[in-house]
Design an enzyme around this catalytic site. Structure first.
Site: not given
Ligand code: NAD
Ligand code: DAU
Length: 348
Positions: A160, A131-133, A156
C-alpha cells in the site's frame, strides 16, 4: 452527467461507497469495476444493482490495456480506487499477490487515467484509498498525522505504501489530479470474516474458539464503515489535489477488550449465560511482525472538510452484530468452500 469508476466496489468498504454514490448522486453514472476475488461479493449490492445509474464491470486491474479501454469507452471523469488485496495475514503467506494488485494494479490505473484524459485534466480526479498501516507501528503514545514518515512493516502495508508513492509521483511528474486518504480499521456490515470483528461474531455463532493473537494487547482505532464512505465522498468532492487526508475514529481498543465486548453483547442477544462466549477466547501464536498500535489524528479532515464520524462505537458495534445476526445466509455463503481451507491452514 459524470462517469465515476469505483474499483473494488464489490468488497467490504467499496460496496458501501458504491451504495452511497449511487443513491446520493443520480446525476453520476457509477461503474463498479471488480474482478470478484474471494473478498468480492455482488450480494453486498443487491439493493442497488438495478439502479439506472449503476453498471457492474467484471475486470482485473492487473490488465493495463483493459483499464485504458474501459476508461476511454465509458468516458470516465473520476476514479475512486479501492481494489486491493487487503488482509495482512494473507500478505505474509503470499506477498506477490499484494505486489501485483496493490502496486502494479494501481500503476495500471494511473497509466490508464493519464492516457484516457490526455492533456486536459480539468474536471478530472483520481482518488486513491489507502491505509494507516503505511505509517508503521506506534508505541503507547502519539498519533499518525499526514506528515508522519512512512514505515510499513508487513508485505500488505509495504504494498500500500508503494502504491501511495506512485500516486504522489504521478501528481508531481505528470500533474495527474490526485487525492489520497489513509484510514484506520473499519468495521460494519459486509466485512469478510477473515478480519477480527466478523470472525469473532461468526465463531461465537458457531461455538468455535475465538483466536486472539499473542496476548491481545495490540491496539487498533476502529471506524464504522459508513463513516469511512462519507469521508470518501467528502475527500472526492472537496479534497485539494496532491493532498493527503487521514481518516479515523479517535476510538482505540485493545484486541482482547473488543473480543470480550463482542462476547458480552452476543451473550445478551443470543440469550446465553453471562460469560459463556468469553470461555471460547483462545490465545494463539502471534502474527509475524505484528504492529503494536495504530492511532490516527483525523483533525485535518475534520477542520478542512468538516467531516465527523456519525456513530459512537457502542452504537456501531451493536448495529454491526445485529446485521450479522439478521444476515446469517450471507455469512454461510461466504464461509463455505475456500474459506474453510484458508481457515484450517491459517489457524491450524
Ligand atoms: P476487501 O478485501 O473487502 O475488498 C477488496 C475488493 O477488491 C474485492 O471486492 C476484490 O474482489 C477487489 N479486487 C481485489 N483484487 C482485484 C483486482 N486485481 N482487480 C479488480 N478488483 C480486485 O477490502 P476492503 O477492506 O473493503 O478495503 C478496500 C480498500 O480500502 C483497500 O484498498 C484497503 O487497502 C483500504 N483500507 C481498508 C481498511 C479496512 O479496515 N478494511 C482500512 C483502510 C483502508
Ligand atoms: O488499519 C487499517 C487496516 O485494518 C486495513 O488497511 C486492512 O486492510 C485491514 O485488514 C485492517 O488490518 P488489521 O490487520 O489491523 O485487521 P485484522 O482484522 O486482520 O486484525 C485486527 C487486529 O486483530 C490485529 O491486531 C490482529 C488481531 N487479530 C486478527 C485476527 C484475524 C487477532 O488477534 N486474531 C485474529 O484471528
Amino acid at each position: 452527467m459524470k462517469n465515476i469508476l469505483i474499483t473494488g466496489g464489490a468488497g467490504f468498504i467499496g460496496s458501501h461507497v458504491v451504495r452511497l454514490f449511487v443513491q446520493n448522486y443520480p446525476q453520476y453514472h457509477i461503474y463498479n469495476l471488480d474482478v470478484l476475488t474471494y473478498a468480492g461479493n455482488l450480494k453486498n449490492l443487491t439493493d442497488i444493482e438495478s439502479a439506472s445509474n449503476y453498471t457492474f464491470i467484471k475486470a482485473d486491474i492487473n490488465d493495463g490495456d483493459l483499464m485504458e479501454e474501459i476508461m476511454v469507452k465509458h468516458a470516465i471523469d473520476g476514479v475512486i480506487h479501492l481494489a486491493a488485496e487487503s488482509h495482512v495475514d494473507r500478505s505474509i503467506s503470499d506477498p506477490m499477490a499484494f505486489v501485483r494488485t496493490n502496486i502494479i494494479g494501481t500503476v495500471n490505473l494511473l497509466n490508464a487515467a493519464r492516457k484516457a484524459w490526455g492533456a486536459d485534466m480539468s474536471d478530472k480526479r483520481f482518488y486513491h484509498v489507502s491505509t494507516d498501516e503505511v505509517y508503521g507501528s506506534l508505541d503507547n503514545g502519539g498519533f499518525f498525522t499526514e506528515t508522519t514518515s512512512y514505515d510499513p512493516q508487513s508485505p500488505y502495508s509495504a504494498s500500500k505504501a508503494g502504491s501511495d508513492h506512485f500516486v504522489r509521483a504521478y501528481h508531481n511528474t505528470y500533474k495527474l489530479p490526485v487525492v489520497i486518504s489513509n484510514c484506520s480499521n473499519n468495521y460494519g456490515p459486509n466485512q469478510f470474516p477473515e478480519k477480527l470483528i466478523p470472525l469473532t461474531i461468526n465463531n461465537i455463532l458457531n461455538n468455535k474458539p475465538l483466536p486472539v493473537y499473542g496476548k491481545g494487547e495490540n491496539v487498533r482505532d476502529w471506524l464504522y464503515v459508513v463513516d469511512h464512505a462519507r469521508a470518501i465522498d467528502q475527500v472526492f468532492h472537496q479534497g485539494v489535489f496532491g493532498e493527503t487526508y487521514n481518516i479515523g475514529g479517535f476510538n482505540e481498543w485493545k484486541n482482547i477488550d473488543i473480543v470480550q465486548l463482542i462476547c458480552d453483547i452476543m451473550d445478551k442477544k443470543l440469550g446465553k449465560a453471562e460469560g459463556s462466549s468469553r470461555q471460547l477466547i483462545t490465545f494463539v501464536t502471534d502474527r509475524a511482525g505484528h504492529d503494536l498500535r495504530y492511532a490516527i489524528d483525523a483533525q485535518k479532515i475534520m477542520k478542512d472538510l468538516g467531516w465527523q464520524p456519525s456513530l459512537q462505537f457502542e452504537e456501531g458495534i451493536d448495529k454491526t452484530i445485529d446485521w450479522y445476526l439478521a444476515n446469517k445466509t450471507w455469512m454461510e455463503e461466504v464461509t463455505s468452500g475456500s474459506y474453510q481451507e484458508y481457515y484450517s491452514q491459517h489457524y491450524s
